[in-house]
Design a protein around this motif. Sequence first.
Motif, mmCIF file in Angstrom:
data_model
loop_
_atom_site.group_PDB
_atom_site.id
_atom_site.type_symbol
_atom_site.label_atom_id
_atom_site.label_comp_id
_atom_site.label_asym_id
_atom_site.label_seq_id
_atom_site.Cartn_x
_atom_site.Cartn_y
_atom_site.Cartn_z
ATOM 1 N N ILE A 31 0.863 -1.177 0.000
ATOM 2 C CA ILE A 31 0.000 0.000 0.000
ATOM 3 C C ILE A 31 0.899 1.226 0.000
ATOM 4 C CG2 ILE A 31 -1.719 1.319 1.284
ATOM 5 C CD1 ILE A 31 -2.849 -1.250 2.337
ATOM 6 N N TYR A 32 0.798 1.998 -1.065
ATOM 7 C CA TYR A 32 1.664 3.164 -1.236
ATOM 8 C C TYR A 32 0.798 4.417 -1.095
ATOM 9 C CZ TYR A 32 5.717 5.745 -3.034
ATOM 10 O OH TYR A 32 6.805 6.573 -3.166
ATOM 11 N N ALA A 33 1.058 5.200 -0.045
ATOM 12 C CA ALA A 33 0.242 6.380 0.237
ATOM 13 C C ALA A 33 1.061 7.647 0.109
ATOM 14 C CB ALA A 33 -0.349 6.289 1.646
ATOM 15 N N SER A 34 0.443 8.654 -0.485
ATOM 16 C CA SER A 34 1.051 9.972 -0.565
ATOM 17 C C SER A 34 -0.020 11.010 -0.259
ATOM 18 C CB SER A 34 1.658 10.216 -1.947
ATOM 19 O OG SER A 34 2.481 11.372 -1.924
ATOM 20 N N ARG A 35 0.361 12.274 -0.239
ATOM 21 C CA ARG A 35 -0.578 13.302 0.227
ATOM 22 C C ARG A 35 -1.689 13.561 -0.774
ATOM 23 N NH1 ARG A 35 -0.849 18.979 0.253
ATOM 24 N NH2 ARG A 35 1.005 19.084 -1.052
ATOM 25 N N THR A 36 -1.366 13.644 -2.053
ATOM 26 C CA THR A 36 -2.364 13.992 -3.067
ATOM 27 C C THR A 36 -2.291 13.011 -4.234
ATOM 28 O OG1 THR A 36 -0.835 15.450 -4.261
ATOM 29 C CG2 THR A 36 -2.144 16.427 -2.476
ATOM 30 N N HIS A 37 -3.326 13.048 -5.066
ATOM 31 C CA HIS A 37 -3.338 12.203 -6.244
ATOM 32 C C HIS A 37 -2.319 12.670 -7.285
ATOM 33 C CE1 HIS A 37 -7.245 10.392 -4.987
ATOM 34 N NE2 HIS A 37 -6.723 9.367 -5.596
ATOM 35 N N SER A 38 -2.020 13.952 -7.312
ATOM 36 C CA SER A 38 -1.005 14.437 -8.251
ATOM 37 C C SER A 38 0.361 13.857 -7.901
ATOM 38 C CB SER A 38 -0.956 15.969 -8.242
ATOM 39 O OG SER A 38 -0.641 16.458 -6.950
ATOM 40 N N GLN A 39 0.666 13.736 -6.598
ATOM 41 C CA GLN A 39 1.920 13.105 -6.196
ATOM 42 C C GLN A 39 1.912 11.619 -6.535
ATOM 43 O OE1 GLN A 39 2.063 14.147 -2.026
ATOM 44 N NE2 GLN A 39 3.286 15.985 -2.414
ATOM 45 N N LEU A 40 0.756 10.963 -6.375
ATOM 46 C CA LEU A 40 0.657 9.548 -6.733
ATOM 47 C C LEU A 40 0.838 9.362 -8.236
ATOM 48 C CD1 LEU A 40 -2.339 8.419 -4.494
ATOM 49 C CD2 LEU A 40 0.071 7.878 -4.176
ATOM 50 N N THR A 41 0.357 10.314 -9.029
ATOM 51 C CA THR A 41 0.546 10.235 -10.483
ATOM 52 C C THR A 41 2.026 10.253 -10.842
ATOM 53 O OG1 THR A 41 -1.597 11.300 -10.900
ATOM 54 C CG2 THR A 41 0.034 11.381 -12.676
ATOM 55 N N GLN A 42 2.797 11.076 -10.121
ATOM 56 C CA GLN A 42 4.242 11.109 -10.363
ATOM 57 C C GLN A 42 4.900 9.785 -9.981
ATOM 58 O OE1 GLN A 42 5.757 14.490 -8.232
ATOM 59 N NE2 GLN A 42 4.501 15.965 -9.354
ATOM 60 N N VAL A 43 4.448 9.194 -8.883
ATOM 61 C CA VAL A 43 5.002 7.906 -8.451
ATOM 62 C C VAL A 43 4.691 6.822 -9.480
ATOM 63 C CG1 VAL A 43 4.912 6.112 -6.674
ATOM 64 C CG2 VAL A 43 4.856 8.527 -6.015
ATOM 65 N N ILE A 44 3.456 6.810 -9.978
ATOM 66 C CA ILE A 44 3.070 5.818 -10.983
ATOM 67 C C ILE A 44 3.869 6.020 -12.263
ATOM 68 C CG2 ILE A 44 1.146 5.005 -12.411
ATOM 69 C CD1 ILE A 44 -0.699 5.663 -10.048
ATOM 70 N N GLY A 45 4.168 7.284 -12.582
ATOM 71 C CA GLY A 45 5.016 7.568 -13.746
ATOM 72 C C GLY A 45 6.412 6.984 -13.569
ATOM 73 N N GLU A 46 6.956 7.060 -12.349
ATOM 74 C CA GLU A 46 8.256 6.445 -12.072
ATOM 75 C C GLU A 46 8.181 4.931 -12.202
ATOM 76 O OE1 GLU A 46 11.085 7.736 -11.608
ATOM 77 O OE2 GLU A 46 10.862 9.786 -10.890
ATOM 78 N N LEU A 47 7.072 4.355 -11.777
ATOM 79 C CA LEU A 47 6.911 2.904 -11.876
ATOM 80 C C LEU A 47 6.925 2.458 -13.337
ATOM 81 C CD1 LEU A 47 6.349 0.153 -10.635
ATOM 82 C CD2 LEU A 47 3.914 0.743 -10.566
ATOM 83 N N ARG A 48 6.343 3.250 -14.206
ATOM 84 C CA ARG A 48 6.331 2.913 -15.639
ATOM 85 C C ARG A 48 7.739 2.905 -16.213
ATOM 86 N NH1 ARG A 48 1.908 6.884 -16.244
ATOM 87 N NH2 ARG A 48 -0.100 5.799 -16.150
ATOM 88 N N ARG A 69 -2.863 -2.864 -17.301
ATOM 89 C CA ARG A 69 -2.169 -1.587 -17.486
ATOM 90 C C ARG A 69 -1.834 -0.936 -16.157
ATOM 91 N NH1 ARG A 69 -5.236 2.683 -20.728
ATOM 92 N NH2 ARG A 69 -3.369 3.849 -20.141
ATOM 93 N N ILE A 70 -0.739 -0.178 -16.140
ATOM 94 C CA ILE A 70 -0.400 0.644 -14.981
ATOM 95 C C ILE A 70 -1.051 1.998 -15.198
ATOM 96 C CG2 ILE A 70 1.462 1.725 -13.684
ATOM 97 C CD1 ILE A 70 3.252 -0.578 -14.431
ATOM 98 N N MET A 71 -2.175 2.236 -14.526
ATOM 99 C CA MET A 71 -2.966 3.440 -14.761
ATOM 100 C C MET A 71 -2.963 4.342 -13.541
ATOM 101 S SD MET A 71 -6.340 1.999 -16.806
ATOM 102 C CE MET A 71 -6.824 0.876 -15.481
ATOM 103 N N ASP A 72 -2.805 5.642 -13.774
ATOM 104 C CA ASP A 72 -3.033 6.609 -12.709
ATOM 105 C C ASP A 72 -4.506 7.003 -12.742
ATOM 106 O OD1 ASP A 72 -3.376 8.483 -14.777
ATOM 107 O OD2 ASP A 72 -1.296 9.131 -14.675
ATOM 108 N N ILE A 73 -4.891 7.972 -11.944
ATOM 109 C CA ILE A 73 -6.310 8.277 -11.808
ATOM 110 C C ILE A 73 -6.882 8.875 -13.098
ATOM 111 C CG2 ILE A 73 -6.054 10.625 -10.888
ATOM 112 C CD1 ILE A 73 -8.260 9.741 -8.814
ATOM 113 N N GLU A 74 -6.079 9.634 -13.847
ATOM 114 C CA GLU A 74 -6.552 10.182 -15.117
ATOM 115 C C GLU A 74 -6.710 9.079 -16.155
ATOM 116 O OE1 GLU A 74 -3.888 13.251 -16.260
ATOM 117 O OE2 GLU A 74 -4.432 14.579 -14.592
#
Length: 353
Positions: free
Chosen positions: A107-124, A187-192
């Motif tokens: 479970i990977y938690a961050s403050r906002t969804h925009s920060q999670l989007t950046q993390v998911i981008g790194e995962l890609r 797929r590795i999808m962020d919220i968008e």
Amino acid sequence: MTARLSPQGRTGCLPYKCQEEYMSKVLECLQKKVNGVLESPTGTGKTLCLLCSMLAWREQLRDAVSARKIAERVSGELFLDRTLASWGNAALEGDVPACYADVPKIIYASRTHSQLTQVIGELRNTSYRPRVCVLGSREQLCIHPEVKKQETSHMQVHLCRKKVASRSCHFYNNVEEKSLEPELASRIMDIEDLVSSGTRHRVCPYYLSRNLKQQADIIFMPYNYLLDAKSRRAYGIDLKGTVVVFDEAHNVEKMCEEAASFDLTPHDVASGLDVIDEVLEEQAKVARRAELHPEFGADSASSGGFLTTVPLNHQGSLRFVSYILFRYRHFLFSHQLTDNLLQLLRAFPRPRD
């Protein structure tokens, strides 16, 4: 063991010394099942190191389960010109889960969804392809036109639940069937990406994410989904046996304060003052009634705060009824008073049929 767990080569480049040290600490925490507080200067690739080390550890744990199961079934036989003991013993040592379902979720938690989007981008950017899920609210994920038009999130939740219960939302009705499609499940999808894919496939992104959560290897969510017990229950988040990561953890304290706080508007203060005025007026009325009827407000210190005599007159039971209502209103019934009232009621003649 170190070479196996290192993410070396998974991103196409070798890690720096500080990154290796960071990852070794992550692995130490995972293998020893202890908490860890890790920090590293900005720009040193903390997110990438964290993701790679955790996913490498999880892959090895999953492979260890496979090795154990194969070793149990084909013990002592040759497999691909190698004995199982030559590669399976390492997996059989240590604390290895009994089945794949016991391999911990991340479970990977961050403050906002925009920060999670950046993390998911790194995962890609890595060659790891875990099953991923990102959780969000209806306000962020709902694509139903009628629900989106609602002015408040509370109204959106109410209308969404109503449509789901009546199965009148065709986006929700498609979740079970289309959640198995490779584009949505793998797929590795962020919220968008979740919203755009849901719109394209005409499937509800909100309930799709909750469906994908069941089989996900790593789940992304904001802090408040973990810190708020009500949110954990609503999203079905079970922390038992999971690896929990708080990214940018210096924000956790502020999020806890916000979760335990509420907004007090001028209207709320004014309404509270009005209620206080009403209570004071009511107390003043009670005091005036006590002055007019001393038997209602007599000092009851000797009887533990309760009166034990009942005022009656010769014209009827009006004062008796008023007395009962008065006692009910102020919760001044005691066992002794109740017994007295019952005796008086029994003394009254019963009406004839």
